[in-house]
Design a protein around this motif. Structure first.
Motif, PDB file in Angstrom:
ATOM      1  N   LEU A   1       4.066  -4.924  12.353  1.00 55.88           N
ATOM      2  CA  LEU A   1       3.834  -6.324  12.659  1.00 55.88           C
ATOM      3  C   LEU A   1       2.345  -6.570  12.818  1.00 55.88           C
ATOM      4  O   LEU A   1       1.850  -7.626  12.451  1.00 55.88           O
ATOM      5  N   LEU A   2       1.689  -5.629  13.437  1.00 58.39           N
ATOM      6  CA  LEU A   2       0.258  -5.786  13.632  1.00 58.39           C
ATOM      7  C   LEU A   2      -0.411  -4.682  12.827  1.00 58.39           C
ATOM      8  O   LEU A   2      -0.518  -3.551  13.237  1.00 58.39           O
ATOM      9  N   SER A   3      -0.831  -5.055  11.617  1.00 60.61           N
ATOM     10  CA  SER A   3      -1.439  -4.051  10.731  1.00 60.61           C
ATOM     11  C   SER A   3      -2.892  -4.410  10.502  1.00 60.61           C
ATOM     12  O   SER A   3      -3.281  -5.576  10.534  1.00 60.61           O
ATOM     13  N   ALA A   4      -3.682  -3.377  10.270  1.00 60.27           N
ATOM     14  CA  ALA A   4      -5.102  -3.579   9.983  1.00 60.27           C
ATOM     15  C   ALA A   4      -5.260  -4.014   8.524  1.00 60.27           C
ATOM     16  O   ALA A   4      -4.363  -3.822   7.708  1.00 60.27           O
ATOM     17  N   PRO A   5      -6.413  -4.604   8.132  1.00 59.86           N
ATOM     18  CA  PRO A   5      -6.636  -4.977   6.723  1.00 59.86           C
ATOM     19  C   PRO A   5      -6.524  -3.755   5.811  1.00 59.86           C
ATOM     20  O   PRO A   5      -6.900  -2.643   6.187  1.00 59.86           O
ATOM     21  N   VAL A   6      -6.019  -3.993   4.609  1.00 62.13           N
ATOM     22  CA  VAL A   6      -5.796  -2.910   3.633  1.00 62.13           C
ATOM     23  C   VAL A   6      -7.027  -2.840   2.705  1.00 62.13           C
ATOM     24  O   VAL A   6      -7.527  -3.864   2.230  1.00 62.13           O
ATOM     25  N   HIS A   7      -7.476  -1.623   2.380  1.00 64.24           N
ATOM     26  CA  HIS A   7      -8.580  -1.369   1.453  1.00 64.24           C
ATOM     27  C   HIS A   7      -8.053  -0.583   0.260  1.00 64.24           C
ATOM     28  O   HIS A   7      -7.205   0.294   0.414  1.00 64.24           O
ATOM     29  N   PHE A   8      -8.574  -0.907  -0.924  1.00 64.94           N
ATOM     30  CA  PHE A   8      -8.095  -0.294  -2.185  1.00 64.94           C
ATOM     31  C   PHE A   8      -9.194   0.575  -2.773  1.00 64.94           C
ATOM     32  O   PHE A   8     -10.380   0.183  -2.778  1.00 64.94           O
ATOM     33  N   TYR A   9      -8.781   1.727  -3.371  1.00 60.94           N
ATOM     34  CA  TYR A   9      -9.718   2.661  -3.976  1.00 60.94           C
ATOM     35  C   TYR A   9      -9.111   3.225  -5.254  1.00 60.94           C
ATOM     36  O   TYR A   9      -7.894   3.440  -5.324  1.00 60.94           O
ATOM     37  N   ILE A  10      -9.991   3.430  -6.315  1.00 60.41           N
ATOM     38  CA  ILE A  10      -9.551   4.135  -7.540  1.00 60.41           C
ATOM     39  C   ILE A  10      -9.861   5.593  -7.296  1.00 60.41           C
ATOM     40  O   ILE A  10     -11.041   5.991  -7.194  1.00 60.41           O
ATOM     41  N   THR A  11      -8.831   6.349  -7.216  1.00 60.03           N
ATOM     42  CA  THR A  11      -9.005   7.742  -6.818  1.00 60.03           C
ATOM     43  C   THR A  11      -8.880   8.695  -7.992  1.00 60.03           C
ATOM     44  O   THR A  11      -9.211   9.880  -7.845  1.00 60.03           O
ATOM     45  N   ASP A  12      -8.476   8.204  -9.200  1.00 59.50           N
ATOM     46  CA  ASP A  12      -8.362   9.113 -10.345  1.00 59.50           C
ATOM     47  C   ASP A  12      -8.307   8.270 -11.633  1.00 59.50           C
ATOM     48  O   ASP A  12      -7.886   7.095 -11.635  1.00 59.50           O
ATOM     49  N   GLY A  13      -8.728   8.909 -12.757  1.00 57.08           N
ATOM     50  CA  GLY A  13      -8.608   8.279 -14.084  1.00 57.08           C
ATOM     51  C   GLY A  13      -9.808   7.432 -14.478  1.00 57.08           C
ATOM     52  O   GLY A  13      -9.804   6.824 -15.557  1.00 57.08           O
ATOM     53  N   ASP A  14     -10.881   7.363 -13.669  1.00 54.16           N
ATOM     54  CA  ASP A  14     -12.071   6.549 -14.023  1.00 54.16           C
ATOM     55  C   ASP A  14     -13.315   7.369 -13.738  1.00 54.16           C
ATOM     56  O   ASP A  14     -14.074   7.081 -12.804  1.00 54.16           O
TER      57      ASP A  14
ATOM     58  N   THR B   1      -5.075   1.832   1.825  1.00 53.57           N
ATOM     59  CA  THR B   1      -4.991   2.358   3.180  1.00 53.57           C
ATOM     60  C   THR B   1      -5.341   1.258   4.162  1.00 53.57           C
ATOM     61  O   THR B   1      -6.181   0.398   3.874  1.00 53.57           O
ATOM     62  N   ASP B   2      -4.613   1.314   5.323  1.00 58.88           N
ATOM     63  CA  ASP B   2      -4.929   0.358   6.384  1.00 58.88           C
ATOM     64  C   ASP B   2      -5.723   1.049   7.496  1.00 58.88           C
ATOM     65  O   ASP B   2      -5.878   0.529   8.607  1.00 58.88           O
ATOM     66  N   GLY B   3      -6.190   2.232   7.194  1.00 60.11           N
ATOM     67  CA  GLY B   3      -6.987   3.019   8.146  1.00 60.11           C
ATOM     68  C   GLY B   3      -6.197   4.161   8.748  1.00 60.11           C
ATOM     69  O   GLY B   3      -6.792   5.113   9.244  1.00 60.11           O
ATOM     70  N   SER B   4      -4.870   4.028   8.647  1.00 66.05           N
ATOM     71  CA  SER B   4      -4.068   5.096   9.246  1.00 66.05           C
ATOM     72  C   SER B   4      -3.052   5.643   8.247  1.00 66.05           C
ATOM     73  O   SER B   4      -2.760   6.819   8.212  1.00 66.05           O
ATOM     74  N   LEU B   5      -2.548   4.765   7.463  1.00 62.88           N
ATOM     75  CA  LEU B   5      -1.545   5.178   6.490  1.00 62.88           C
ATOM     76  C   LEU B   5      -2.081   4.910   5.080  1.00 62.88           C
ATOM     77  O   LEU B   5      -2.913   4.028   4.863  1.00 62.88           O
ATOM     78  N   VAL B   6      -1.549   5.652   4.109  1.00 62.28           N
ATOM     79  CA  VAL B   6      -2.031   5.579   2.720  1.00 62.28           C
ATOM     80  C   VAL B   6      -0.853   5.379   1.785  1.00 62.28           C
ATOM     81  O   VAL B   6       0.190   6.006   1.979  1.00 62.28           O
ATOM     82  N   ALA B   7      -1.117   4.555   0.685  1.00 57.98           N
ATOM     83  CA  ALA B   7      -0.109   4.371  -0.375  1.00 57.98           C
ATOM     84  C   ALA B   7      -0.834   4.450  -1.728  1.00 57.98           C
ATOM     85  O   ALA B   7      -1.998   4.059  -1.846  1.00 57.98           O
ATOM     86  N   THR B   8      -0.202   4.985  -2.749  1.00 57.11           N
ATOM     87  CA  THR B   8      -0.802   5.104  -4.090  1.00 57.11           C
ATOM     88  C   THR B   8       0.104   4.476  -5.140  1.00 57.11           C
ATOM     89  O   THR B   8       1.308   4.365  -4.935  1.00 57.11           O
ATOM     90  N   THR B   9      -0.587   4.152  -6.309  1.00 61.36           N
ATOM     91  CA  THR B   9       0.175   3.636  -7.475  1.00 61.36           C
ATOM     92  C   THR B   9      -0.613   4.017  -8.736  1.00 61.36           C
ATOM     93  O   THR B   9      -1.806   4.318  -8.688  1.00 61.36           O
ATOM     94  N   ARG B  10       0.108   3.966  -9.921  1.00 59.17           N
ATOM     95  CA  ARG B  10      -0.534   4.329 -11.209  1.00 59.17           C
ATOM     96  C   ARG B  10      -0.670   3.051 -12.053  1.00 59.17           C
ATOM     97  O   ARG B  10       0.259   2.239 -12.135  1.00 59.17           O
ATOM     98  N   LEU B  11      -1.852   2.890 -12.682  1.00 60.42           N
ATOM     99  CA  LEU B  11      -2.110   1.745 -13.592  1.00 60.42           C
ATOM    100  C   LEU B  11      -2.467   2.282 -14.977  1.00 60.42           C
ATOM    101  O   LEU B  11      -3.342   3.161 -15.100  1.00 60.42           O
ATOM    102  N   HIS B  12      -1.772   1.779 -16.030  1.00 58.50           N
ATOM    103  CA  HIS B  12      -2.121   2.154 -17.413  1.00 58.50           C
ATOM    104  C   HIS B  12      -2.792   0.939 -18.074  1.00 58.50           C
ATOM    105  O   HIS B  12      -2.204  -0.147 -18.170  1.00 58.50           O
ATOM    106  N   LEU B  13      -4.035   1.117 -18.576  1.00 59.12           N
ATOM    107  CA  LEU B  13      -4.806   0.024 -19.220  1.00 59.12           C
ATOM    108  C   LEU B  13      -5.113   0.385 -20.678  1.00 59.12           C
ATOM    109  O   LEU B  13      -5.661   1.472 -20.953  1.00 59.12           O
ATOM    110  N   ASP B  14      -4.721  -0.469 -21.636  1.00 60.51           N
ATOM    111  CA  ASP B  14      -5.095  -0.315 -23.064  1.00 60.51           C
ATOM    112  C   ASP B  14      -6.298  -1.221 -23.360  1.00 60.51           C
ATOM    113  O   ASP B  14      -6.268  -2.425 -23.068  1.00 60.51           O
ATOM    114  N   VAL B  15      -7.367  -0.630 -23.969  1.00 58.01           N
ATOM    115  CA  VAL B  15      -8.576  -1.396 -24.340  1.00 58.01           C
ATOM    116  C   VAL B  15      -8.345  -2.038 -25.726  1.00 58.01           C
ATOM    117  O   VAL B  15      -8.100  -1.324 -26.712  1.00 58.01           O
TER     118      VAL B  15
END
Length: 722
Positions: free
Chosen positions: A10-23, A61-75
């Motif tokens: 219910l009370l969560s901190a702001p979420v921050h996003f990071y590219i951690t692989d593939g770039d 991540t909201d500072g305490s917990l972490v979640a990941t996802t995969r993105l496929h991009l065609d140029v």
């Protein structure tokens, strides 16, 4: 691209996003856009040709917990690469007889994908129309007929163009070399070769060389020469089969045959062999080996003795079997012409008369003529011309006089003989028989002439008043063929006969009994009733078409209306009074006046004269004063009519006379006044000033006066410029 996360807290901190692989090269970044969302941005330029796609691992991540996802991009591809030609130059060798077929393929590529990598091929350069290139695949093929002789080498440019961007292209050079085939027959430079050879040319003499071209190469251009047909004419020439040199094979004679027509052939060494033919015309040139020959050795001609100098008598003809200058014949007289009676045209052979012939002096001539050719040395021949001179009508009739004269009355009867003319002819026989005729000056055929005797007659009635003299031309013609003639002049003067009456100038005359006592003029007179006898009334004017003495002097008489002898006519034709008149007793007379001419056969004519008798003037004339202004430029008035004095009179028949009163200090030298109509004339040279004239007018009984002033002022150049 947006990324979002879900959080069960219910009370969560702001979420921050990071590219951690593939770039590995940091091409992307994620920017936080909300409490639990972010936006994926391209951070650096992409290149599809280097990395066509990316598989990114994104961690949130909201500072305490972490979640990941995969993105496929065609140029996706962008048209950012120009075409690249794989070869800078292509070289190929073809037979010039090659049919349309594939020659080569121009190779090129584009790093863009199939849509942006489409290419367009085309050719440029001299002769590019002889080839075709597939615009999509770059296959080059022969599209037309090739000709090595016209273009042995093609240097073409193959262009490869980006279909999306026309300014992007690459080029390759195509060099196509053609191999020769024997496709060109030998070609004579002169299809007809003309050779001129003197007829005395020695056998074996070189006459010329055939000039033949073959555009092929090698054996195909090696030529062999031959005569087409080995007949008798061909035997006149020898032809070297390798060099094409022509030599004389047999002796020539232009008089037997002046031209030979020989066919020659040139054959090449190609496979198959090709050949062509030409014509050699051998013209045999003349040498002077034949003397001229006349058509006759003796010519006969006749000429009339009156033949005009320069007239042709006959034409000689000499010919030569030679030609050219050797056959140019010139003629000359070399004997029998001591008196230069004849001449001959050196070019045409025409013999003509040079001096006047006379049968009586010489009736025959024997002339020797030479014909000489133009050869070196010249050759000649001779002929004789016998000219017989014939007598002819060469003397015209000659009149005894050049001018004849005759005088005849105009009333002479037709058929009357006037005179005789005579002409003599020195010829004889028919040539001396003379006939006469009027040939001129008789437009109305009023004369006739006896053709044999030469008598001149009157043919129609003459009229002196119409034609008073004739200048006739009479011609004497002899009987020769052609006839000769000469002319003489006959001057005929027609004398007058009294065949015309005198004629008054007017059909009727009139006069009134009123006169100017100051004048004795002779035109229309008006005698007053108290005038003494002998007062002139009028003067008759009479004409007569006849001439004196059948015309004047005329005789006048009053034939009717003069029973009391009131009037007389003088010898000069002036009608005068012969008594005193009283208009209260008789106020008019009608006279019939007759005039007679002076001819032997007297003729006359008549006219009527009306005379009115009136009383003397009862009223004096009335004058109107006159003022005239004259402007004279630089005191040089030329003189002119400047005005008119007007007067009136109550007497109906009064005749007024105007005049300047005498004694006016020399004004008569400056002015004139017309006595009949009162016109005032200022004479030239009058000076500026005011002139006063005293003018009078009279009706024969009463005289009136008035003043006339003339004001002459001067105009100067200064006044004109104002």
């Amino acid at each position: 691209m947006s990324l979002t996360t879900d959080d069960a807290d219910l009370l969560s901190a702001p979420v921050h996003f990071y590219i951690t692989d593939g770039d590995p090269h940091a091409r992307f970044e994620i920017v936080t856009s909300g409490a639990n969302s972010g936006e994926l941005f391209v951070l650096n330029a992409l290149d599809r040709e280097t990395v066509p796609s990316y598989d990114l691992t994104v961690t949130a991540t909201d500072g305490s917990l972490v979640a990941t996802t995969r993105l496929h991009l065609d140029v996706l591809d962008a048209n950012d690469n120009p075409p690249v030609c794989e070869e800078e130059e292509y070289a190929v060798t073809l037979s010039e007889a090659a049919p349309p077929h594939h020659v080569l393929t121009v190779r090129a590529h584009d790093l863009d994908d199939s849509r942006n990598g489409r290419l367009r091929y085309y050719l440029t350069g001299g002769g590019a129309d002889d080839f075709a290139i597939d615009p999509a695949l770059g296959h080059v093929r022969v599209s037309g007929s090739l000709d090595r002789e016209a273009r042995p080498v093609y240097r073409l440019t193959a262009h490869v163009q980006d279909r999306g961007r026309a300014e992007w292209e690459c080029t390759s050079v195509l060099t196509v070399t053609l191999e020769d085939v024997n496709d060109c027959a030998p070609s004579f430079v002169l299809p007809v070769l003309s050779l001129t050879v003197p007829e005395d040319t020695a056998v074996g003499t070189i006459l010329g060389r055939l000039d033949v071209r073959d555009d092929d190469l090698g054996l195909s251009a090696e030529l062999e020469y031959s005569l087409v047909e080995e007949d008798d004419d061909d035997a006149r020439l020898l032809l070297d089969p390798r060099t094409g040199v022509l030599t004389l094979g047999r002796p020539l004679d232009r008089e037997q045959q002046a031209m030979f027509n020989i066919s020659v052939r040139a054959t090449d060494g190609g496979t198959p062999q090709l050949s062509s033919t030409a014509t050699v015309i051998l013209l045999v040139q003349d040498v002077n080996d034949n003397a001229p020959e006349f058509t006759k050795t003796l010519y006969h001609a006749t000429a009339l003795e009156n033949t005009t100098v320069g007239t042709e008598v006959l034409k000689l003809l000499a010919t030569s079997r030679d030609s050219g200058v050797n056959a140019e014949i010139s003629y000359s007289i070399i004997g029998g012409n001591e008196h230069n009676m004849f001449q001959i045209n050196p070019k045409t052979g025409i013999v003509s008369v040079m001096s006047e012939l006379d049968f009586e002096r010489a009736g025959e001539y024997m002339v020797t003529v030479e014909a000489r050719d133009g050869g070196i040395p010249p050759l000649s021949n001779h002929a004789t011309v016998n000219v017989t001179v014939l007598d002819c009508n060469d003397n015209a009739p000659v009149f005894g006089q050049e001018v004849y004269s005759a005088v005849i009355r105009e009333d002479v009867a037709t058929g009357e003989r006037l005179l005789q003319v005579h002409a003599a002819d020195l010829d004889s026989g028919a040539n001396a028989r003379v006939r006469y005729a009027v040939t001129g000056g008789d437009q109305h055929s009023q004369f006739a002439m006896d053709t044999d005797s030469g008598y001149l007659y009157v043919a129609t009635q003459l009229d002196r008043e119409m034609v008073s003299s004739y200048s006739l031309e009479v011609t004497a013609t002899d009987g020769g063929d052609p006839s000769l003639s000469s002319s003489a002049q006959i001057n005929v003067h027609v004398s007058d006969a009294n065949d015309n009456p005198p004629v008054f100038s007017e059909t009727e005359y009139s006069a009134v009994v009123q006169a100017d006592i100051l004048s004795e003029e002779l035109l229309p007179f008006s005698p007053q009733e108290d005038k003494p006898p002998g007062h002139p009334l009028l003067l008759f004017s009479v004409t007569d078409a006849d001439e004196d003495p059948n015309a004047g002097p005329f005789t006048f008489e009053v034939a009717e209306g003069n029973g009391g002898n009131w009037f007389v006519i003088t010898a000069g034709g002036q009608l005068r009074t012969a008594a005193k008149f009283d208009h209260r007793l008789r106020n008019s007379y009608k006279l019939l006046v007759r005039v007679y001419d002076n001819g032997d056969d007297v003729r006359f004519s008549e006219t009527w004269v009306d005379v009115k008798i009136i009383e003397e003037p009862q009223y004096p004339p009335v004058l109107i004063p006159l003022h005239v202004s004259i402007q004279s430029y630089q005191d040089s008035f030329p003189g002119a009519v400047v005005g008119r004095v007007h007067a009136s009179d109550q007497d109906p028949y009064d005749r007024l006379q105007f005049g300047l009163v005498a004694g006016q200090a020399g004004l008569e030298r400056l002015f004139e006044l017309d006595p009949d109509d009162g016109s005032l004339v200022t004479l030239a040279g009058i000076d500026a000033g005011l002139y006063r004239l005293n003018v009078s007018v009279t009706d024969g009984k009463f005289t009136s006066h008035t003043a006339v002033t003339v004001d002459v002022s001067e105009i100067t150049d200064q006044m004109r410029s104002c």
